[in-house]
Design a protein around this motif. Structure first.
Motif, PDB file in Angstrom:
ATOM      1  N   HIS A 480       0.835  -1.210   0.000  1.00 55.78           N
ATOM      2  CA  HIS A 480       0.000   0.000   0.000  1.00 55.78           C
ATOM      3  C   HIS A 480       0.864   1.253   0.000  1.00 55.78           C
ATOM      4  O   HIS A 480       0.589   2.212  -0.734  1.00 55.78           O
ATOM      5  CB  HIS A 480      -0.916  -0.019   1.227  1.00 55.78           C
ATOM      6  N   GLY A 484       1.160   4.007  -3.023  1.00 63.88           N
ATOM      7  CA  GLY A 484       0.775   5.384  -2.713  1.00 63.88           C
ATOM      8  C   GLY A 484       1.822   6.379  -3.196  1.00 63.88           C
ATOM      9  O   GLY A 484       1.493   7.435  -3.745  1.00 63.88           O
ATOM     10  N   GLU A 488       1.419   9.341  -6.138  1.00 60.35           N
ATOM     11  CA  GLU A 488       1.773  10.743  -5.886  1.00 60.35           C
ATOM     12  C   GLU A 488       2.703  11.278  -6.970  1.00 60.35           C
ATOM     13  O   GLU A 488       2.524  12.407  -7.462  1.00 60.35           O
ATOM     14  CB  GLU A 488       2.442  10.869  -4.518  1.00 60.35           C
ATOM     15  N   THR A 536      -7.720   2.104  -5.168  1.00 58.49           N
ATOM     16  CA  THR A 536      -7.328   3.282  -4.393  1.00 58.49           C
ATOM     17  C   THR A 536      -8.435   4.323  -4.546  1.00 58.49           C
ATOM     18  O   THR A 536      -9.224   4.271  -5.494  1.00 58.49           O
ATOM     19  CB  THR A 536      -6.000   3.851  -4.898  1.00 58.49           C
ATOM     20  N   ASP A 538      -8.653   7.308  -5.690  1.00 58.05           N
ATOM     21  CA  ASP A 538      -8.732   8.102  -6.910  1.00 58.05           C
ATOM     22  C   ASP A 538      -9.051   7.273  -8.163  1.00 58.05           C
ATOM     23  O   ASP A 538      -9.168   7.825  -9.257  1.00 58.05           O
ATOM     24  CB  ASP A 538      -7.403   8.849  -7.141  1.00 58.05           C
ATOM     25  N   THR A 554     -12.261   7.218   0.606  1.00 57.47           N
ATOM     26  CA  THR A 554     -11.301   8.289   0.857  1.00 57.47           C
ATOM     27  C   THR A 554     -10.030   7.713   1.458  1.00 57.47           C
ATOM     28  O   THR A 554      -9.957   6.535   1.818  1.00 57.47           O
ATOM     29  CB  THR A 554     -11.893   9.336   1.829  1.00 57.47           C
ATOM     30  N   GLY A 555      -9.032   8.580   1.603  1.00 51.62           N
ATOM     31  CA  GLY A 555      -7.764   8.165   2.186  1.00 51.62           C
ATOM     32  C   GLY A 555      -7.874   7.779   3.644  1.00 51.62           C
ATOM     33  O   GLY A 555      -6.991   7.104   4.197  1.00 51.62           O
ATOM     34  N   THR A 556      -8.972   8.173   4.306  1.00 55.16           N
ATOM     35  CA  THR A 556      -9.140   7.819   5.722  1.00 55.16           C
ATOM     36  C   THR A 556      -9.683   6.402   5.905  1.00 55.16           C
ATOM     37  O   THR A 556      -9.727   5.909   7.034  1.00 55.16           O
ATOM     38  CB  THR A 556     -10.096   8.815   6.405  1.00 55.16           C
ATOM     39  N   ASP A 558      -8.655   3.443   6.024  1.00 52.63           N
ATOM     40  CA  ASP A 558      -7.431   2.645   6.125  1.00 52.63           C
ATOM     41  C   ASP A 558      -7.582   1.555   7.182  1.00 52.63           C
ATOM     42  O   ASP A 558      -8.699   1.240   7.607  1.00 52.63           O
ATOM     43  CB  ASP A 558      -6.237   3.554   6.440  1.00 52.63           C
ATOM     44  N   ALA A 625      -6.201   0.004   1.067  1.00 50.98           N
ATOM     45  CA  ALA A 625      -5.585   0.143   2.390  1.00 50.98           C
ATOM     46  C   ALA A 625      -6.108  -0.920   3.355  1.00 50.98           C
ATOM     47  O   ALA A 625      -5.405  -1.341   4.277  1.00 50.98           O
ATOM     48  CB  ALA A 625      -5.853   1.539   2.947  1.00 50.98           C
TER      49      ALA A 625
END
Length: 808
Positions: A480, A484, A488, A536, A538, A554-556, A558, A625
């Motif tokens: 993960h 990530g 980016e 992921t 996005d 979302t990224g949260t 996880d 995640a």
């Protein structure tokens, strides 16, 4: 023999003397014979030529047969295969196999290799004997003992220069050391694309022993070799019995699950066989039209040869002798057309190779071998007899009294020839109409498929598969984190709008999982199966997949947050009919340790996972995640054409880690287009043959009407001299041609109603009797025929009556 040689010399002299006639006839035949040769070369390569394996007719594939979902080509588990091997008596060897990809490094430029992981007995199934060293041992099908590989001959030569000391050498594959234990010979062929993602360059053990808790973990494929003398039906009956027993013994995993025994060739080309036979029939129609055209030319030429044949008959030549001479000339024409047709076939096969190799690997290696040459020769001789027999029979009965008179004409013979010529034109029009309607139906299907909403945006989206070196990233959290960082870097590139990862890409493969819904009870085998996507946050943005209800990932979401999931609208409708799925809970079924319940937080639009012609499926989206995936596909959406950014995207990935393997870089639009490749292949070739048929039929109509004008010049002169208007002449000539066309259209429509049923499997939301297509094609053919009639009619309108009255 001397008589035959005499006929050949005499026929060759006559054909050389009539260069214009010979040129037109040979070109017509070359088009028909060349098209037939091209398609037969494909049939030869796909259906007739032996597969490049030892006794390939004994190699079969053992597919899972999921009766609940009507999926007869399901993957299998190592546990099921172990039971099949222990109980079945029909097979000499049974094994498993699957795809594997490895990044080789440490001894030169890092390179991604396409490979296969194979179970015990694989090389027995394929009858492979190593050139160097040995093949894999049963003891190496265990974790910890499986770090051994067998190289293909091509890889050994290409990367290692044919080093004879390669056996025993250690290679670094995906960051782990593997020992080379053998090299296969040059004639050992990999399983082709379709059974593997790509041809294998090396082989490693599957190393997946039978595990009762993993019986439903079906992610492998099975292949077997029949014992000598065992029929396919007997093997299928035995496997049906074994599958029924396993269904009783293991109802949780094997309910409604059988086995389908499929011959290797049938699995590889079975879906292409109907298309090839359809195309073979289409080029047969083209050849018949060409034969009708040349037959008409021969009938027209017979007028100039009446006296010659009458004199030969008067000197004692019998009817059989005259027919033989005329057929010799026809066969000479056909052989010349066949020779020229071979050149046309070379061009045609190049086109077929370019398109068809994506469907079947052997379509990329079409050869005009001895069988194809023999077919062309036989086809040429047969064609010469077919188009030459009727004219020869007519011409071999000259009316000596009328023909030998100076300027005499036989009205009866002329009328008879005219009826035959008209009949041939009607047949040409009918055959051309059938091909045009078939092509029109396919074109309409393709247009409708291209207008289908796939559920995502494919424009300006590029996909690339990525593979981590497992030794460098042993933990799930590492996967993960590294992915990530890669995302980016890519999203920071100018021109990139969004980037995301998915474990499964629409229109490319599948990952099905069984799930259970909280509060529901299920019988064995009734757990719903869904298409599983580990993504992921996005990813949905990069693919422009709309969120219909609830919230996105979302990224949260996880490992520290409660498990969540998104579902497709079809899944929401089927599993929670009349309810809002948001807030409901579900989890994967079948794992050793059941995972925690995941809460549905949103509903997204359906995607066409299995092609534009297939409906949306039940889809489950979970965050990477919380459910890390080792291998993934990167999806990058760009502001413009993505091809210009591929190099920058690669660099961004390598900036994170140069050992990350990147492969299968393709535009999403191309992946989507490939789902209808068989239809496009059929449409392209059938459209070409239909166009060729239209041209030949048009030439045939023009030739008959033009010849009719020439024959009726005297009559037209009399009509004009007696006060007929030139518009009357136009109606007379065009009316005759259109009457023939209408007869052909009527006959062609009747034939089309029967023939187009064969196209049913290739059509999409178009009826085989679609009235708009039938009407439009008929009008198109009528319009072309009108032009072909109008040109000679205008020539007739301009005749000077005095000149016409002196004609002949």
């Amino acid at each position: 023999m001397s008589t035959l040689l005499q006929d050949l010399r005499y026929g060759a002299r006559l054909l050389f003397k009539s260069r214009g006639f010979t040129f037109v006839a040979v070109i017509s035949l070359a088009l028909g014979i060349g098209a037939n040769t091209a398609v037969f070369s494909v049939v030869n390569a796909v259906l007739l030529r032996a597969l490049p394996y030892q006794e390939p007719e004994r190699i079969v594939l053992l597919w899972g047969d999921d009766r609940k979902r009507a999926d007869h080509r399901e993957q299998v588990s190592a546990t099921d295969v172990a039971d099949w091997r222990a109980q079945a008596k029909s097979f000499a060897a049974v094994s498993t196999y699957g795809d594997w990809r490895a990044l080789v490094s440490g001894d030169g430029v890092p390179e991604r290799l396409t490979a296969a992981q194979v179970g015990d007995g694989f090389f027995d199934v394929m009858q492979g004997r190593p050139l160097l060293g040995r093949v894999l041992l049963p003891a190496e099908q265990q974790d910890g003992k499986d770090f051994v590989v067998v190289l293909s001959y091509g890889l050994w030569q290409r990367r290692y220069g044919g080093d004879p000391g390669i056996v025993g050498r250690t290679l670094t594959l995906s960051g782990r050391p593997y020992t080379v234990v053998g090299v296969m010979p040059a004639d050992f062929q990999s399983l082709p694309k379709g059974l593997l993602d790509e041809s294998a360059e090396l082989y490693r053990p599957v190393a997946e022993p039978p595990d009762e808790t993993q019986r439903s973990g079906r992610h492998l494929r099975a292949i077997a070799r029949l014992k000598p003398g065992v029929a396919l039906a007997a093997a299928q009956a035995e496997m049906n019995f074994i599958a029924a027993q396993l269904e009783q013994q293991h109802p949780q995993s094997n309910t409604n699950y059988g086995v389908r025994v499929t011959p290797l060739r049938e699995d590889l080309v079975g879906r292409l066989r109907p298309t090839l036979l359809l195309l073979f029939g289409a080029v047969g129609f083209v050849l018949l039209i060409a034969c009708a055209n040349v037959g008409n030319l021969l009938l027209a030429r017979s007028s100039a040869r009446q006296k010659e044949l009458a004199i030969r008959a008067a000197l004692g030549a019998g009817r059989v002798r005259l027919v033989r001479q005329l057929l010799t000339e026809s066969v000479l024409l056909a052989l010349a057309g066949g020779a020229l047709g071979l050149l046309a076939a070379l061009w045609g096969t190049s086109l077929i190779e370019a398109v068809g190799a994506q469907l079947v690997p052997w379509l990329g290696h079409i050869a005009l071998d001895g069988r194809v040459l023999a077919f062309t020769c036989a086809m040429s001789v047969l064609t010469g007899i077919v188009f030459g027999l009727a004219p020869a029979w007519r011409m071999s009965r000259p009316d000596l009294n009328e023909t030998l008179k100076d300027g005499g004409r036989s009205a009866g013979a002329g009328a008879s020839r005219s009826r035959l010529r008209s009949g041939l034109v009607v047949a040409e029009v009918a055959l051309a109409l059938v091909l045009l309607i078939c092509a029109g139906l396919l074109i309409k299907s393709i247009v409708r498929l291209r207008n289908v909403d796939p559920g995502f945006e494919a424009k300006n989206v590029v996909t690339l598969s990525v593979w981590l070196p497992r030794a460098s990233y042993p933990k799930a959290q590492d996967w993960h984190d590294i992915y990530g960082r890669v995302i980016e870097r890519i999203e920071a590139l100018p021109g990139v709008q969004a980037a995301g990862l998915t474990s499964t890409l629409p229109a490319s493969g599948f990952d099905r999982r069984s799930v259970e819904l909280e509060g529901r009870t299920y019988k064995a085998g009734d757990y719903p199966e869904v298409d599983n996507y580990i993504i992921t946050p996005d990813y949905l943005h990069a693919m422009s997949i709309p969120l219909l209800r609830g919230r996105a990932l979302t990224g949260t979401d996880d490992t520290h947050a409660p498990p969540v999931a998104l579902v497709s609208e079809t899944m929401a409708r089927k599993l929670w009919p009349g309810e809002d799925p948001v807030g409901k809970r579900l989890r994967y079924y079948g794992d050793k340790v059941p995972p925690p319940w995941a809460t549905v937080v949103g509903v997204v639009k359906d995607v066409r996972q299995y092609g534009l012609d297939m409906p949306g499926t039940m889809g489950l989206y979970v965050p990477d995640a919380q459910y890390p995936s080792f291998a993934a596909t990167m999806v990058v959406q760009t502001a413009s054409e993505p091809a210009a950014l591929v190099s920058a995207i690669r660099s961004a990935v390598f900036d994170v880690n140069k050992e990350i393997a990147i492969y299968d870089v393709r535009p999403m639009a191309q992946l989507l287009a490939d789902t209808i490749l068989l239809r496009r292949f059929s449409m392209l070739l059938l459209g070409m043959f239909a166009t060729l048929a239209l041209v030949l039929a048009t030439v045939g109509i023009y030739g008959v009407i033009s010849y009719s004008v020439t024959q009726r010049t005297h009559e037209i002169g009399i009509r004009l001299a007696l006060g007929a208007q030139r518009s009357d002449v136009l109606r007379l000539i065009v009316g005759h041609g259109m009457l023939l066309t209408l007869g052909g259209v009527g006959l062609g429509l009747l034939a089309s109603f029967a023939v187009t049923r064969v196209l049913a499997t290739l059509l999409y939301e178009v009826s085989a009797t679609d009235p708009l297509t039938y009407t439009g094609i008929s009008l198109l053919l009528g319009a072309v025929a009108f032009v072909a009639c109008y040109i000679p009619a205008r020539r007739a309108m301009r005749l000077d009556p005095m000149i016409a009255l002196r004609y002949e």
